[in-house]
Design a protein around this motif. Structure first.
Motif, PDB file in Angstrom:
ATOM      1  N   ALA A   1       0.832  -1.206   0.000  1.00 35.19           N
ATOM      2  CA  ALA A   1       0.000   0.000   0.000  1.00 35.19           C
ATOM      3  C   ALA A   1       0.864   1.253   0.000  1.00 35.19           C
ATOM      4  O   ALA A   1       0.546   2.252  -0.658  1.00 35.19           O
ATOM      5  N   ALA A   2       1.982   1.189   0.722  1.00 38.05           N
ATOM      6  CA  ALA A   2       2.893   2.334   0.777  1.00 38.05           C
ATOM      7  C   ALA A   2       3.484   2.645  -0.594  1.00 38.05           C
ATOM      8  O   ALA A   2       3.585   3.808  -0.998  1.00 38.05           O
ATOM      9  N   MET A   3       3.874   1.602  -1.316  1.00 36.00           N
ATOM     10  CA  MET A   3       4.488   1.815  -2.625  1.00 36.00           C
ATOM     11  C   MET A   3       3.514   2.437  -3.628  1.00 36.00           C
ATOM     12  O   MET A   3       3.891   3.290  -4.431  1.00 36.00           O
ATOM     13  N   VAL A   4       2.250   2.035  -3.559  1.00 38.29           N
ATOM     14  CA  VAL A   4       1.296   2.454  -4.610  1.00 38.29           C
ATOM     15  C   VAL A   4       0.318   3.526  -4.151  1.00 38.29           C
ATOM     16  O   VAL A   4      -0.580   3.898  -4.922  1.00 38.29           O
ATOM     17  N   HIS A   5       0.475   4.055  -2.944  1.00 37.19           N
ATOM     18  CA  HIS A   5      -0.583   4.903  -2.378  1.00 37.19           C
ATOM     19  C   HIS A   5      -0.900   6.148  -3.196  1.00 37.19           C
ATOM     20  O   HIS A   5      -2.007   6.683  -3.110  1.00 37.19           O
ATOM     21  N   ASP A   6       0.033   6.611  -4.010  1.00 36.04           N
ATOM     22  CA  ASP A   6      -0.190   7.842  -4.780  1.00 36.04           C
ATOM     23  C   ASP A   6      -0.465   7.612  -6.266  1.00 36.04           C
ATOM     24  O   ASP A   6      -0.541   8.583  -7.025  1.00 36.04           O
ATOM     25  N   VAL A   7      -0.608   6.363  -6.707  1.00 32.31           N
ATOM     26  CA  VAL A   7      -0.757   6.138  -8.159  1.00 32.31           C
ATOM     27  C   VAL A   7      -2.023   6.778  -8.715  1.00 32.31           C
ATOM     28  O   VAL A   7      -2.103   7.080  -9.906  1.00 32.31           O
TER      29      VAL A   7
END
Length: 505
Positions: free
Chosen positions: A364-370
């Motif tokens: 979730a941290a890696m993709v939270h801003d996609v």
């Protein structure tokens, strides 16, 4: 070590028991292939029919009896597109669990690719150059670009052999016409430009159909168990199959009845993808998902921590590739991921979640801003939609729902049970989201400027508060202000107040 697996495909259900003497060396103790075509009707009507469910349940009861007889205590059961896409698939999963005690795991196309790659690596040394892997089943075909480090790119197409047969069933009685229509249908199959950017080191084809095709071509595996099939030999086999009726394929070529009707669609899919890849030969390793399940299971049992670390690294790479697809701020994504991992480990006493939930948080941290790819405004909502409707190698459908929901709550609304995103989860998963969302908010706040000012965070658990000692560059004013706001959910969830202190080294 004795283990077992079941590969519940769309054309058949395969059961294998094996004894392992090393992580990749094993001997088959018992195997059984049940010709239950669970994809029949699913790809047209969207439901498993009652007859298939009854026959499949009987098969699982036999599997349970054999596992008891052979003393198997460790096993994994996976199901692919037929159950994954059927509206009553969960009903069947629940029925098998109730009647046999066997838990079926419905996996994504991306997980199919990972398991196929696990098996392939036991037969073919991949090296650093990219290879193309095509794993064709009854309901879908998974196309991946891989090297020895793992999956570089993967995509699942709804063009499996059983699906094609059922979609084009009206033409199947006339072999010549069926081939022409099938050719037109398959011509719509495309692979992204990533495949053509660099000539692949090789093209690996897995699945029961390609193994049968190699045998029809008169080929034998080499000393490594790999059969090399040229595209010309594949084309000649397609010509031979298309000239024969279903009955002639059974009687003259010795094919099983549930193989004879689907082998031509499968052969033409392989030929189409080989043509798009520009290769002259196909490597057939004679292993696939079921062998991948066995090897992966033994790897986990032999060294759980190492297996979890490798799995987590693979998932992180999958999330990284996903983020790049939507042109996200990669440096920020990696920073928030690293901070989230650190917070999860240091705060284990407070959140009390099992270690495997860490991958939910880091993903979730890696993709939270996609979601910013669609619009910066309400990007958390767009992230939720994009993640929830995607696949990630190593994550189950349930995991993906959790990742999407945790990412959704990295800002704005709190994860309350009555929220639309939360009420789709069961109570246990809701609790996971409630505990992970505060950690993600704090990690995101510590990189508010997207400048990666934080080098490390040390968490001190005190009686009156949880103190986050941050080693960072600069004044850190914006991060401190944002931390105070984002820390409110932590206090609301766990009780202790949060404080931030800067450490200067």
């Amino acid at each position: 070590m004795r283990v077992a697996c079941v590969d519940n495909g769309s054309n058949a259900i395969r059961f294998v028991v094996a004894d392992f003497t090393s992580p990749t060396d094993y001997s088959i103790v018992y195997s059984l292939r049940e010709p239950v075509r669970m994809g029949h009707g699913v790809f047209i009507h969207g439901r498993l029919n009652a007859s298939c469910m009854d026959r499949a349940l009987e098969a699982y009861q036999r599997f349970k009896g054999e596992m008891d007889r052979l003393g198997v205590s460790h096993y994994r059961v996976v199901a692919t597109s037929a159950i994954r896409e059927s509206s009553n698939g969960q009903e069947f999963v629940d029925l098998v669990l109730k009647k046999t005690g066997i838990q079926i795991e419905v996996i994504t196309g991306s997980e199919e690719s990972r398991l196929a790659l696990t098996a392939i690596k036991s037969r073919i040394p991949l090296g650093t150059r990219p290879w193309i892997i095509v794993d064709l089943g009854g309901g879908s075909v998974e196309v991946s670009l891989v090297d020895d480090s793992g999956i570089l790119w993967s995509e699942s197409h709804t063009m499996g052999s059983v699906r094609l047969l059922e979609d084009l069933s009206e033409t199947s009685q006339d072999p010549g016409r069926f081939r022409r229509v099938l050719s037109e249908y398959i011509s719509t199959l495309r692979v992204p430009s990533v495949i053509g950017q660099k000539k692949p080191a090789g093209f690996v084809a897995t699945g029961g159909n390609i193994e049968a095709i190699a045998k029809i071509a008169g080929l034998e595996p080499n000393q490594d168990g790999v059969t090399v099939l040229s595209v010309r030999q594949l084309e000649a086999t397609i010509d031979s199959l298309s000239r024969r009726s279903y009955r002639e394929r059974v009687e003259e070529l010795g094919l099983r009845e549930d193989r004879a009707d689907v082998i031509l669609p499968a052969a033409m899919v392989y030929e189409r993808l080989a043509s798009l890849a520009g290769v002259a030969k196909l490597y057939v390793p004679n292993v696939g998902i079921k062998e991948g399940v066995l090897i992966d299971l033994v790897d986990d049992l032999s060294g759980h921590r190492k297996h979890e670390a490798e799995l987590e690294a693979g998932i992180e790479n999958a999330c990284l590739r996903f983020g790049r697809r939507y042109f996200f701020d990669e440096a920020h994504g990696k920073q928030v991921t690293n901070l989230s991992r650190s917070l999860f480990d240091q705060l284990s006493e407070i959140h009390g979640l099992p270690e495997e939930k860490r991958r939910i948080l880091t993903s979730a941290a890696m993709v939270h801003d996609v979601g910013s790819y669609i619009s910066r405004k309400k990007h958390h909502r767009h992230t939720y939609y994009l993640v929830k409707n995607s696949e990630f190698s190593g994550l189950s459908p349930q995991d993906i729902d959790l990742v999407a929901t945790v990412a959704r709550f990295h800002r704005k609304s709190d994860p309350t049970p009555d929220h639309d995103a939360m009420n789709q989860l069961d109570p246990e998963d809701q609790e996971v989201v409630v505990k992970l969302a505060p950690l993600l908010r704090i990690a995101d706040a510590l990189d508010r400027e997207h400048k990666q000012l934080v080098r490390s965070v040390k968490v001190n658990l005190r009686k009156d508060a949880v103190v986050f000692e941050v080693d960072a560059d600069g004044e850190f004013l914006l991060e401190k202000a944002h931390f105070k706001k984002r820390g409110e959910l932590f206090t609301q969830t766990f009780g202790p107040k949060v404080k931030i202190q800067l450490r200067r080294l």
